[in-house]
Design an enzyme around this catalytic site. Structure first.
Site, PDB file in Angstrom:
ATOM      1  NE  ARG A 225      -1.512   0.777   3.971  1.00  0.00           N
ATOM      2  CZ  ARG A 225      -0.746   1.651   4.627  1.00  0.00           C
ATOM      3  NH1 ARG A 225      -0.752   2.938   4.277  1.00  0.00           N
ATOM      4  NH2 ARG A 225       0.025   1.260   5.625  1.00  0.00           N
TER       5      ARG A 225
ATOM      6  CB  SER B 289      -0.383  -5.806   8.678  1.00  0.00           C
ATOM      7  OG  SER B 289       0.624  -5.077   8.005  1.00  0.00           O
ATOM      8  CB  ALA B 290       4.009  -7.990  11.738  1.00  0.00           C
TER       9      ALA B 290
ATOM     10  CB  CYS C 168      -1.051  -3.543  12.563  1.00  0.00           C
ATOM     11  SG  CYS C 168      -0.919  -2.311  11.254  1.00  0.00           S
TER      12      CYS C 168
END
Length: 264
Positions: A21, A167-168, A146
């Site tokens: 993104r 998401s990390a 996240c």
């Protein structure tokens, strides 16, 4: 913190290069897990220096149910600045979902208070869950969660926590997330009359941004040092009464800080 370095090395060696993104590009893996025994020290990264002040104040801010960065700015914490609007608002992010999840009938559900009550009354429950991922409100959030969902588990007088992180950002975000949820577990354990057990960190998309590869390589050259000890004021028995001054870190001897750019 060998487990963290192992994750970083695994992603560099085995990850898939992807677009993302932010336009930066990542190397990522899908599905990974780390475990930290909180009885063996506080899992604050030692292969680079971390800003513990930001970690503590952010957690206290979440627990207040706050979604405006004024409290953070007042305490010299800038980690959310890039996502806030001109008024400092972030939309219905973590704190709102944790403490004020909106129900269809108009009620607002305090997930944290509910879980605290259940840990005390029904510690064997398999429903000790807090979710920040609210599909109805994701588009109104400055940054969708996240670290999306966490669950507590009580066994042998110890409280453990497992986080699912969709998401990390391994280099910048994950060290903060480890310390934050480890501290939350310790705080929850104290007010529930339990010892802290394990923090289990489970990932969906675990990634290194391409502009962090050099910094990651530098960190992998460094030898982990002994973990510090986190001292929490034993007089505090109410989760929502903790203040910054109630935490004292002992024996933190990290390698120097490594600077890296945030991808927004």
């Amino acid at each position: 913190m060998k487990a963290y370095l192992d994750l970083m090395r695994h992603v560099l060696d085995n990850g898939t290069d992807k677009s993302d993104r932010t336009g930066t590009g990542t190397r990522s893996v899908f599905g990974y897990q780390m475990r930290f025994d909180l009885g063996k020290g506080f899992p604050l990264l030692t292969t680079k220096k971390l800003h513990l002040r930001s970690i503590i104040h952010e957690l206290l801010w979440f627990l207040k149910g706050d979604t405006n960065i004024k409290y953070l700015k007042d305490n010299n914490v800038s980690i959310w600045d890039e996502w806030a609007d001109e008024n400092g608002d972030l939309g219905p992010v973590y704190g709102y979902q944790w403490r004020n999840w909106p129900a269809p009938d108009g009620r607002h559900i305090d997930q944290i208070a509910n879980v605290l009550e259940q840990i005390k009354k029904n510690p064997d429950s398999r429903r000790l869950i807090v979710s920040a991922w609210n599909p109805a409100l994701v588009d109104e959030m400055a940054l969708p969660p996240c670290h999306a969902l966490f669950q507590f588990y009580v066994a042998d007088g110890k409280l453990s926590c497992q986080l699912y992180q969709r998401s990390a950002d391994i280099f910048l975000g994950v060290p903060f997330n480890i310390a934050s949820y480890a501290l939350l577990t310790m705080m929850m354990a104290q007010v529930c009359g339990l010892e802290a057990g394990e923090f289990v960190h489970t990932f969906g998309d675990a990634h290194l941004y391409r502009n962090h590869f050099e910094q990651a390589a530098l960190q992998l050259e460094r030898e982990p040092r002994a973990l510090p000890v986190m001292k929490i004021n034993p007089e505090v028995k109410d989760l929502f009464s903790f203040k910054f001054e109630d935490f004292e870190l002992e024996g933190y001897d990290p390698h120097p800080h490594i600077k890296a750019a945030v991808s927004v």
